[in-house]
Every structure is written in structure tokens, then in C-alpha cells.
Design a protein around this motif. Structure first.
Motif, PDB file in Angstrom:
ATOM      1  N   MET A 264      30.922  30.738  28.551  1.00  0.00           N
ATOM      2  CA  MET A 264      32.037  31.585  28.978  1.00  0.00           C
ATOM      3  C   MET A 264      32.515  31.144  30.353  1.00  0.00           C
ATOM      4  O   MET A 264      31.720  30.942  31.267  1.00  0.00           O
ATOM      5  CB  MET A 264      31.593  33.053  29.028  1.00  0.00           C
ATOM      6  CG  MET A 264      32.666  34.010  29.529  1.00  0.00           C
ATOM      7  SD  MET A 264      32.185  35.749  29.436  1.00  0.00           S
ATOM      8  CE  MET A 264      30.850  35.809  30.640  1.00  0.00           C
ATOM      9  N   LEU A 265      33.820  30.983  30.491  1.00  0.00           N
ATOM     10  CA  LEU A 265      34.438  30.679  31.780  1.00  0.00           C
ATOM     11  C   LEU A 265      35.339  31.848  32.146  1.00  0.00           C
ATOM     12  O   LEU A 265      36.204  32.234  31.369  1.00  0.00           O
ATOM     13  CB  LEU A 265      35.256  29.392  31.700  1.00  0.00           C
ATOM     14  CG  LEU A 265      35.920  28.939  33.007  1.00  0.00           C
ATOM     15  CD1 LEU A 265      34.865  28.514  34.022  1.00  0.00           C
ATOM     16  CD2 LEU A 265      36.909  27.802  32.755  1.00  0.00           C
ATOM     17  N   VAL A 266      35.131  32.412  33.343  1.00  0.00           N
ATOM     18  CA  VAL A 266      35.911  33.557  33.805  1.00  0.00           C
ATOM     19  C   VAL A 266      36.818  33.094  34.937  1.00  0.00           C
ATOM     20  O   VAL A 266      36.346  32.585  35.957  1.00  0.00           O
ATOM     21  CB  VAL A 266      35.002  34.696  34.296  1.00  0.00           C
ATOM     22  CG1 VAL A 266      35.843  35.892  34.730  1.00  0.00           C
ATOM     23  CG2 VAL A 266      34.013  35.106  33.209  1.00  0.00           C
ATOM     24  N   LEU A 267      38.123  33.258  34.760  1.00  0.00           N
ATOM     25  CA  LEU A 267      39.108  32.851  35.755  1.00  0.00           C
ATOM     26  C   LEU A 267      39.493  34.065  36.591  1.00  0.00           C
ATOM     27  O   LEU A 267      39.990  35.057  36.057  1.00  0.00           O
ATOM     28  CB  LEU A 267      40.344  32.270  35.071  1.00  0.00           C
ATOM     29  CG  LEU A 267      40.096  31.196  34.004  1.00  0.00           C
ATOM     30  CD1 LEU A 267      41.419  30.714  33.432  1.00  0.00           C
ATOM     31  CD2 LEU A 267      39.285  30.039  34.561  1.00  0.00           C
ATOM     32  N   LEU A 268      39.290  33.973  37.903  1.00  0.00           N
ATOM     33  CA  LEU A 268      39.541  35.085  38.812  1.00  0.00           C
ATOM     34  C   LEU A 268      40.622  34.734  39.827  1.00  0.00           C
ATOM     35  O   LEU A 268      40.757  33.565  40.221  1.00  0.00           O
ATOM     36  CB  LEU A 268      38.267  35.448  39.578  1.00  0.00           C
ATOM     37  CG  LEU A 268      37.077  35.968  38.773  1.00  0.00           C
ATOM     38  CD1 LEU A 268      35.876  36.133  39.686  1.00  0.00           C
ATOM     39  CD2 LEU A 268      37.424  37.279  38.104  1.00  0.00           C
ATOM     40  N   PRO A 269      41.371  35.728  40.291  1.00  0.00           N
ATOM     41  CA  PRO A 269      42.246  35.512  41.447  1.00  0.00           C
ATOM     42  C   PRO A 269      41.391  35.545  42.707  1.00  0.00           C
ATOM     43  O   PRO A 269      40.271  36.071  42.683  1.00  0.00           O
ATOM     44  CB  PRO A 269      43.193  36.703  41.383  1.00  0.00           C
ATOM     45  CG  PRO A 269      42.327  37.801  40.830  1.00  0.00           C
ATOM     46  CD  PRO A 269      41.408  37.128  39.824  1.00  0.00           C
ATOM     47  N   PRO A 270      41.894  35.028  43.821  1.00  0.00           N
ATOM     48  CA  PRO A 270      41.187  35.217  45.089  1.00  0.00           C
ATOM     49  C   PRO A 270      41.540  36.587  45.647  1.00  0.00           C
ATOM     50  O   PRO A 270      42.009  37.453  44.923  1.00  0.00           O
ATOM     51  CB  PRO A 270      41.751  34.086  45.954  1.00  0.00           C
ATOM     52  CG  PRO A 270      43.179  34.017  45.487  1.00  0.00           C
ATOM     53  CD  PRO A 270      43.156  34.322  44.000  1.00  0.00           C
ATOM     54  N   SER A 271      41.302  36.794  46.914  1.00  0.00           N
ATOM     55  CA  SER A 271      41.738  38.017  47.573  1.00  0.00           C
ATOM     56  C   SER A 271      42.488  37.628  48.834  1.00  0.00           C
ATOM     57  O   SER A 271      42.190  36.601  49.452  1.00  0.00           O
ATOM     58  CB  SER A 271      40.537  38.907  47.937  1.00  0.00           C
ATOM     59  OG  SER A 271      39.645  38.210  48.792  1.00  0.00           O
ATOM     60  N   GLU A 272      43.491  38.427  49.201  1.00  0.00           N
ATOM     61  CA  GLU A 272      44.192  38.162  50.458  1.00  0.00           C
ATOM     62  C   GLU A 272      43.231  38.346  51.629  1.00  0.00           C
ATOM     63  O   GLU A 272      43.194  37.545  52.553  1.00  0.00           O
ATOM     64  CB  GLU A 272      45.396  39.105  50.601  1.00  0.00           C
ATOM     65  CG  GLU A 272      46.582  38.725  49.741  1.00  0.00           C
ATOM     66  CD  GLU A 272      47.180  37.376  50.115  1.00  0.00           C
ATOM     67  OE1 GLU A 272      47.326  37.089  51.314  1.00  0.00           O
ATOM     68  OE2 GLU A 272      47.483  36.599  49.186  1.00  0.00           O
TER      69      GLU A 272
ATOM     70  N   VAL B 281      37.248  31.712  27.200  1.00  0.00           N
ATOM     71  CA  VAL B 281      37.866  31.710  28.524  1.00  0.00           C
ATOM     72  C   VAL B 281      38.412  33.116  28.750  1.00  0.00           C
ATOM     73  O   VAL B 281      39.291  33.577  28.018  1.00  0.00           O
ATOM     74  CB  VAL B 281      38.993  30.675  28.634  1.00  0.00           C
ATOM     75  CG1 VAL B 281      39.647  30.753  30.012  1.00  0.00           C
ATOM     76  CG2 VAL B 281      38.473  29.269  28.365  1.00  0.00           C
ATOM     77  N   LEU B 282      37.872  33.799  29.742  1.00  0.00           N
ATOM     78  CA  LEU B 282      38.306  35.157  30.086  1.00  0.00           C
ATOM     79  C   LEU B 282      39.201  35.052  31.310  1.00  0.00           C
ATOM     80  O   LEU B 282      38.742  34.729  32.404  1.00  0.00           O
ATOM     81  CB  LEU B 282      37.097  36.042  30.368  1.00  0.00           C
ATOM     82  CG  LEU B 282      37.368  37.467  30.861  1.00  0.00           C
ATOM     83  CD1 LEU B 282      38.300  38.221  29.920  1.00  0.00           C
ATOM     84  CD2 LEU B 282      36.056  38.220  31.056  1.00  0.00           C
TER      85      LEU B 282
ATOM     86  N   SER C 229      29.693  30.518  35.551  1.00  0.00           N
ATOM     87  CA  SER C 229      30.833  30.964  34.742  1.00  0.00           C
ATOM     88  C   SER C 229      32.061  31.404  35.527  1.00  0.00           C
ATOM     89  O   SER C 229      33.153  31.472  34.952  1.00  0.00           O
ATOM     90  CB  SER C 229      30.403  32.114  33.825  1.00  0.00           C
ATOM     91  OG  SER C 229      29.981  33.237  34.576  1.00  0.00           O
ATOM     92  N   LEU C 230      31.942  31.710  36.812  1.00  0.00           N
ATOM     93  CA  LEU C 230      33.095  32.233  37.553  1.00  0.00           C
ATOM     94  C   LEU C 230      33.854  31.112  38.253  1.00  0.00           C
ATOM     95  O   LEU C 230      33.256  30.250  38.900  1.00  0.00           O
ATOM     96  CB  LEU C 230      32.647  33.261  38.598  1.00  0.00           C
ATOM     97  CG  LEU C 230      31.838  34.453  38.093  1.00  0.00           C
ATOM     98  CD1 LEU C 230      31.652  35.466  39.211  1.00  0.00           C
ATOM     99  CD2 LEU C 230      32.488  35.100  36.885  1.00  0.00           C
ATOM    100  N   LEU C 231      35.157  31.138  38.122  1.00  0.00           N
ATOM    101  CA  LEU C 231      36.023  30.153  38.765  1.00  0.00           C
ATOM    102  C   LEU C 231      37.157  30.913  39.451  1.00  0.00           C
ATOM    103  O   LEU C 231      37.926  31.618  38.794  1.00  0.00           O
ATOM    104  CB  LEU C 231      36.576  29.186  37.723  1.00  0.00           C
ATOM    105  CG  LEU C 231      37.153  27.864  38.217  1.00  0.00           C
ATOM    106  CD1 LEU C 231      36.081  27.034  38.913  1.00  0.00           C
ATOM    107  CD2 LEU C 231      37.748  27.077  37.060  1.00  0.00           C
TER     108      LEU C 231
END
Length: 260
Positions: free
Chosen positions: A1-9, A163-164, A108-110
């Protein structure tokens, strides 16, 4: 599983660690594109402060972010999972996960980034300010800059599993799963159940809690349909829409009444 995350300001301060080593970041094929953004951003922020603030979309009260960017090559670096803060990352709370869940997070986190393209949560980076919506004078729009590099790297990083995709629209523009990868991709919206509208706080906090729940449970859904079942087992109300044709992602709506 690959989890696509936004960053944070918002980001934690860099601290006193060793400075950035670009060659140590995951997805080294992105390093050419990373160096291009890093070089122009440092040069921009070391020059005219007002111009830098205008390009980066920063108010006068955030002038310190310009100075921070000018020192990116020498600033202390720390794991990206510690640098990124904000609602999603507070809810995810990587630091409090057990050792096995932290290993799963590392694999898994990107996290997508206007400056780095995408990094693992264990990659050591300095604190910075540069959103994906920025248009640098030389490189132009960062979303377009990253798209070419990502198209050649991310399909391999996605492997053969789920891919999440939890990214916001600005970061989703940097890479769109296509073909066979899209068919095993699930995008998620979090809706406030009474109104069926996206509310920023609900959206970010619930996404963080979803990722935490998957990591803590050791869940390994092989595709979107299995993900729906896992999320329901974790107590979420999920409405799923399977793609209508090849090369399209699944769409999941998670309905919440409130976030604790």
C-alpha cells in the motif's frame, strides 16, 4: 500500500541537526528536479525580500519564512514526519505509534511537496515554505515542473498494490495515476454527514485518523474494494464509487458527524 499525503503549511523548526543531504532522500531520480527548485528558491529568498514574498504568496508577517528559505542548504534537517505539522499530522500522530506501525509508515507514506516533489516521512529535510501552487520566475508553475519527473518515477514507487490518494487538489496536480495504476487507486473525500459538504477541519483530521488506523491495525488491503471493507471494520461510514472505465480511480466518500 502506498499512501499519498499533502504536506502542511505549518512546519516545525528545523532544529540543530545535520544539514540536508539531497542524495539521501528517497526517490533519488527526483534529485535533478529537486535541485532545480532548491537552487532557484534559495537564490530568490537571498535577494529581494519583497519579490520573494510576492512569489511565495506570503504576508509581511511571514517575512521570516523568506530568511528561512535562504538558508535551506545549511539549516538543520529532521525527519519529514516531524517537520510537517497541522491538523492531518496531529491526528496521524506518528510519534505515538508503536514500532511496527512506524515501520509501516516509513514504507507506505509519501508526502508531496512543492520543494521536494515527494518524500518519505523518514527523509531528513529542513523546514521550508514553498507550496505546490507557487510559480517561480525561472521554472514556472511547480505543479507542471514536477509532473514530468513524477510520471517517470511514481508508477514504480506505487508497486503492485493499493494507492490511497489523500492529497489536496494542488498536490494531486503534480502526479495523476494512469492506466493500470489508476485502477487500483482510491481517492477519498471526507464529508460532514448532515450537510454532505467538505469541511476543511473534518477532512484533514479524519484523513489523519484513517491513516493512523490503517497503520496501527497493520491493515494491508490489496485494492480499493478491500480498503472499503477495512475502513468499515475500523468504524467508518464509507460510500464507494467504482470507476466507470479503465484508467480511472475509485472514489470513496467517508461520512462523519464530528471529529474528536
Amino acid at each position: 500500500m502506498l499512501v499519498l499525503l499533502p504536506p502542511s503549511e505549518g512546519k516545525a523548526s528545523s532544529g540543530r541537526g545535520a544539514p540536508l543531504k539531497l542524495e539521501s532522500l528517497a526517490l533519488p531520480e527526483l534529485n535533478g528536479a529537486r535541485e532545480a527548485v532548491l537552487g532557484e528558491l534559495v537564490e530568490l529568498c537571498a535577494g529581494d525580500e519583497d519579490k520573494a514574498r510576492e512569489v511565495l504568496g506570503l504576508s509581511a508577517g511571514l517575512r521570516g519564512e523568506v530568511a528561512k528559505n535562504s538558508a535551506l542548504r545549511t539549516a538543520g534537517a529532521r525527519p519529514a514526519g516531524e517537520v510537517y505539522t497541522g491538523v492531518l499530522y496531529d491526528a496521524l500522530d506518528l510519534a505515538s505509534l508503536d514500532a511496527a506501525a512506524k515501520r509501516r509508515a516509513a514504507r507506505s507514506l509519501l508526502v508531496f511537496s512543492g520543494l521536494w516533489g515527494a518524500v518519505r516521512v523518514t527523509d531528513r529535510i529542513p523546514s521550508y515554505r514553498c507550496s505546490m501552487g507557487v510559480r517561480l520566475p525561472g521554472l514556472g508553475a511547480l505543479g507542471a515542473h514536477w509532473r514530468t519527473a513524477m510520471d517517470s518515477v511514481l508508477p514504480e514507487a506505487a508497486g503492485g498494490g493499493l494507492v490511497l490518494d489523500l492529497r489536496s487538489s494542488a498536490y494531486a496536480a503534480a502526479w495523476k495515476p494512469r492506466g493500470e495504476v489508476a485502477g487500483r487507486t482510491a481517492t477519498v473525500r471526507v464529508l460532514h454527514a448532515p450537510t454532505r459538504k467538505v469541511v476543511s477541519h473534518f477532512n484533514k483530521a479524519t484523513k489523519g485518523r484513517i491513516v493512523r488506523g490503517l497503520l496501527a491495525a497493520g491493515a494491508a488491503p490489496k485494492g480499493p474494494a478491500e480498503l472499503v471493507e477495512v475502513l468499515r471494520e475500523l468504524g467508518y461510514v464509507v460510500e464507494a464509487e467504482a470507476p466507470s472505465g479503465a484508467g480511472r480511480a475509485w472514489s470513496l466518500d467517508v461520512l462523519v458527524d464530528e471529529v474528536h
